[in-house]
Design an enzyme around this catalytic site. Sequence first.
Site, PDB file in Angstrom:
ATOM      1  N   ASN A 184      36.802  36.754  44.301  1.00 10.80           N
ATOM      2  CA  ASN A 184      36.484  36.937  42.929  1.00 10.80           C
ATOM      3  C   ASN A 184      35.115  37.150  42.748  1.00 10.80           C
ATOM      4  O   ASN A 184      34.289  37.087  43.687  1.00 10.80           O
ATOM      5  CB  ASN A 184      36.998  35.697  41.925  1.00 10.80           C
ATOM      6  CG  ASN A 184      37.036  36.045  40.438  1.00 10.80           C
ATOM      7  OD1 ASN A 184      37.462  36.715  40.129  1.00 10.80           O
ATOM      8  ND2 ASN A 184      36.365  34.932  39.751  1.00 10.80           N
ATOM      9  N   LYS A 185      34.866  37.326  41.359  1.00 15.15           N
ATOM     10  CA  LYS A 185      33.187  37.861  41.097  1.00 15.15           C
ATOM     11  C   LYS A 185      32.287  36.959  41.873  1.00 15.15           C
ATOM     12  O   LYS A 185      32.301  35.721  42.006  1.00 15.15           O
ATOM     13  CB  LYS A 185      32.960  37.712  39.609  1.00 15.15           C
ATOM     14  CG  LYS A 185      31.599  37.947  38.944  1.00 15.15           C
ATOM     15  CD  LYS A 185      31.141  39.406  39.438  1.00 15.15           C
ATOM     16  CE  LYS A 185      32.444  40.250  38.711  1.00 15.15           C
ATOM     17  NZ  LYS A 185      32.155  41.552  39.451  1.00 15.15           N
ATOM     18  N   ARG A 218      36.703  51.702  43.113  1.00 18.44           N
ATOM     19  CA  ARG A 218      36.182  50.487  43.346  1.00 18.44           C
ATOM     20  C   ARG A 218      37.101  50.132  44.699  1.00 18.44           C
ATOM     21  O   ARG A 218      38.302  50.056  44.786  1.00 18.44           O
ATOM     22  CB  ARG A 218      36.489  49.512  42.098  1.00 18.44           C
ATOM     23  CG  ARG A 218      35.836  49.820  40.846  1.00 18.44           C
ATOM     24  CD  ARG A 218      34.374  49.527  40.554  1.00 18.44           C
ATOM     25  NE  ARG A 218      34.014  48.249  40.893  1.00 18.44           N
ATOM     26  CZ  ARG A 218      34.130  47.296  40.042  1.00 18.44           C
ATOM     27  NH1 ARG A 218      34.655  47.502  38.853  1.00 18.44           N
ATOM     28  NH2 ARG A 218      33.885  45.873  40.497  1.00 18.44           N
ATOM     29  N   ASP A 278      40.293  38.766  41.895  1.00 17.06           N
ATOM     30  CA  ASP A 278      40.228  40.478  42.281  1.00 17.06           C
ATOM     31  C   ASP A 278      41.391  40.802  43.276  1.00 17.06           C
ATOM     32  O   ASP A 278      42.013  41.760  43.309  1.00 17.06           O
ATOM     33  CB  ASP A 278      38.971  41.135  42.553  1.00 17.06           C
ATOM     34  CG  ASP A 278      38.209  41.150  41.277  1.00 17.06           C
ATOM     35  OD1 ASP A 278      37.687  40.034  40.802  1.00 17.06           O
ATOM     36  OD2 ASP A 278      38.189  42.203  40.411  1.00 17.06           O
ATOM     37  N   ARG A 323      36.555  47.142  33.477  1.00 17.26           N
ATOM     38  CA  ARG A 323      36.509  46.579  34.693  1.00 17.26           C
ATOM     39  C   ARG A 323      37.463  45.364  34.619  1.00 17.26           C
ATOM     40  O   ARG A 323      38.351  45.192  33.386  1.00 17.26           O
ATOM     41  CB  ARG A 323      35.097  45.970  35.139  1.00 17.26           C
ATOM     42  CG  ARG A 323      34.066  45.803  34.230  1.00 17.26           C
ATOM     43  CD  ARG A 323      34.171  45.072  32.981  1.00 17.26           C
ATOM     44  NE  ARG A 323      34.647  43.582  33.667  1.00 17.26           N
ATOM     45  CZ  ARG A 323      35.317  42.542  32.927  1.00 17.26           C
ATOM     46  NH1 ARG A 323      35.718  42.632  31.815  1.00 17.26           N
ATOM     47  NH2 ARG A 323      35.411  41.296  33.684  1.00 17.26           N
ATOM     48  N   GLY A 324      37.797  44.520  35.654  1.00 15.48           N
ATOM     49  CA  GLY A 324      38.651  43.433  35.619  1.00 15.48           C
ATOM     50  C   GLY A 324      39.894  44.106  36.364  1.00 15.48           C
ATOM     51  O   GLY A 324      40.388  45.351  36.248  1.00 15.48           O
ATOM     52  N   ALA A 325      40.430  43.345  37.476  1.00 13.57           N
ATOM     53  CA  ALA A 325      41.647  43.877  38.312  1.00 13.57           C
ATOM     54  C   ALA A 325      42.693  44.695  37.411  1.00 13.57           C
ATOM     55  O   ALA A 325      42.986  45.775  37.801  1.00 13.57           O
ATOM     56  CB  ALA A 325      41.770  42.675  39.222  1.00 13.57           C
ATOM     57  N   GLN A 356      29.012  39.562  32.894  1.00 20.27           N
ATOM     58  CA  GLN A 356      30.381  39.763  32.125  1.00 20.27           C
ATOM     59  C   GLN A 356      30.632  38.377  31.408  1.00 20.27           C
ATOM     60  O   GLN A 356      31.305  38.482  30.192  1.00 20.27           O
ATOM     61  CB  GLN A 356      31.427  39.993  33.044  1.00 20.27           C
ATOM     62  CG  GLN A 356      31.146  41.522  33.853  1.00 20.27           C
ATOM     63  CD  GLN A 356      30.491  41.489  35.056  1.00 20.27           C
ATOM     64  OE1 GLN A 356      29.684  40.590  35.258  1.00 20.27           O
ATOM     65  NE2 GLN A 356      30.725  42.268  35.954  1.00 20.27           N
TER      66      GLN A 356
END
Lengths: 372, 372
Positions: free
Chosen positions: B259-260, B95, B249, B54-56, B208
Amino acid sequence: MEINGKHYRTIWLKENDPTTIQIIDQRFLPHELVIEDLRSVDEFAAAIKEMHVRGAPLIGGTASLGLYMACLEAPEGEAGMEHISQSLAQLRSTRPTAVDLFSWTDRVFQSLQKGQNKAERTALALETALEIIEESAEHCRLIGVHGVDLIKTISEKKGGAPVNVLTHCNAGWIACIDYGTATSPVYAAHEAGIPVHVWVDETRPRNQGARLTAYELGQHGVPHTVIVDNLGGHLMQHGMVDIVFVGSDRTTRAGDVANKIGTYLKALAAHDNKVPFYVTLPHSTIDWNIRDGLKEIPIEERGSEEVKFIQGQHEGKIKQVLLTPESSPAINYGFDVTPAKYVSGLITERGICPASEEGLLKLYPEQQAVLK
Amino acid sequence: MEINGKHYRTIWLKENDPTTIQIIDQRFLPHELVIEDLRSVDEFAAAIKEMHVRGAPLIGGTASLGLYMACLEAPEGEAGMEHISQSLAQLRSTRPTAVDLFSWTDRVFQSLQKGQNKAERTALALETALEIIEESAEHCRLIGVHGVDLIKTISEKKGGAPVNVLTHCNAGWIACIDYGTATSPVYAAHEAGIPVHVWVDETRPRNQGARLTAYELGQHGVPHTVIVDNLGGHLMQHGMVDIVFVGSDRTTRAGDVANKIGTYLKALAAHDNKVPFYVTLPHSTIDWNIRDGLKEIPIEERGSEEVKFIQGQHEGKIKQVLLTPESSPAINYGFDVTPAKYVSGLITERGICPASEEGLLKLYPEQQAVLK
């Protein structure tokens, strides 16, 4: 309030045994309903400190009955008063933030001191503790009577569509004696047939929302959805929250509110999105001696293991799991302070007022005399 | 970056077997370091969707190498291109929020289309994917080069006392190819001997922060403390946070940042307490086609089980525990949008700019032409 259709309060004298106090040991909710007997001051202190019970009014109620237990334990004469004084100190040292603990035990202690002997002190302590507990339950009920009007107005504006309430932590009946504070307007609306839905912040680290608020709303058939603490801002940005109700562990004379850690973040989001943010509190949680919540309210620091570990159910059993690398440190403050400027209003047993000294003094003019 | 003293990236070609890609399956961190082989497009898609990665930037890098895998799998001729197109659609559907997934796979797809046959397409896909991955790692390194100046200035003002950084989620090297975005200035400061300490938001629901950011900071010897997502506001009120670094993101042309979930709440608290709030991003996460993040960025809704259950370690084994009453519903949005007005600045590989269209266009004048 009800669990599995049976009426409960959160603390009561054991049937046929008034020397034993019973509580719901909240550490096992929502997975198990455990009733605990308290039979000594040590057990009372542990129940508060280790959070078998929590919530400002219930902490106050438990400590008050703890003083009754101290009277039962005490020998006759001067040594008896010594034991009671020591017990008072012990009970008061359990949790630092909630003010009810101090004001209620003060009241019980002042009352029992009028007793001339062990029997009189015991009777006075019990009578006063039960009186405070009754008052507290009635105050919670009245918070609902006042608060429900806010829900009703929104419901009418929405043409009867469900009113979306967001709440943080558990300021429900499980935190009080009955009704709850933040939940009291919700229960009142539900009883009145006004459609209402509650966003329940899970409220890390101890997840009182996910465990307790979800449990009690579910037991009462109130529609609700559990969310992570991170979500509320997003919901407010998208018009999915109509009003926020939270409780208070201590409210200053000027309307600053100490409540469960994270409350401040929700207040900021409500302010940014013009969502009304109301704090519900019986007057017992008002500290008339202070104004500046950020500077003057002591904030409890709890053990880091509450952050590093979490408790849940796995294959029918309650287990603790490690969430972080074993070697990573963690820190755990229990409360934060929401400045009065972010609070739309305070709902007390006497009505609704602005979160300000002027507002509070209109409801409680008898407090003019305290601190200028 | 390092794990147990050994250098790693987050994705790489298997030694002596360039038809297999290896990743760190992040679902088992911090408790176990699991290396996973990816050998089919289906495995790539599952690894992204089920968040093994995960993570852009890492999502983008994985999907890019997924197209290389699609070329390996494809038959010769027209049917081959059909398989590759289908694979592109499959990888892009994993995603919805991170923009790298779309821009990077576009670039690989455009490149491989120039191939006349399977071998050429495969070689072009691999070459372009690796080129993007190298670029991305270098961009992350440069974010650190620019961002460290902010830390250095604070450190000097504090007379060398540790600079307290707060970060949300994992925008670390584990979310990228190397260095990370939000962590890159921190690592640069640490390497330069500037004392720095990181408050790590645990970042529910998937934690995370507690799992990954704490892990990678620990592996690098960077002092850090894990906190619940509710705590950051309190720390800022009490002067315990000097600067906030988060990832992104997707960033709009006007500087709005997806973002998250929960990032927005920290931005509000930083704004309220005058704490600088910086978003770190390689330009690949900028979406030049949109301005209004709240209206135009699709927000992923994930399964409610991520809220109701949590994973941790119990007696040496990874277990999932239930946190809520079994019957309580939950909802789970993965991201929120922080409006540009709450962002002190954007840190990209080209430097630091205000979170505005004007600011971004000064760093990326070549984007003037896109959307007016």
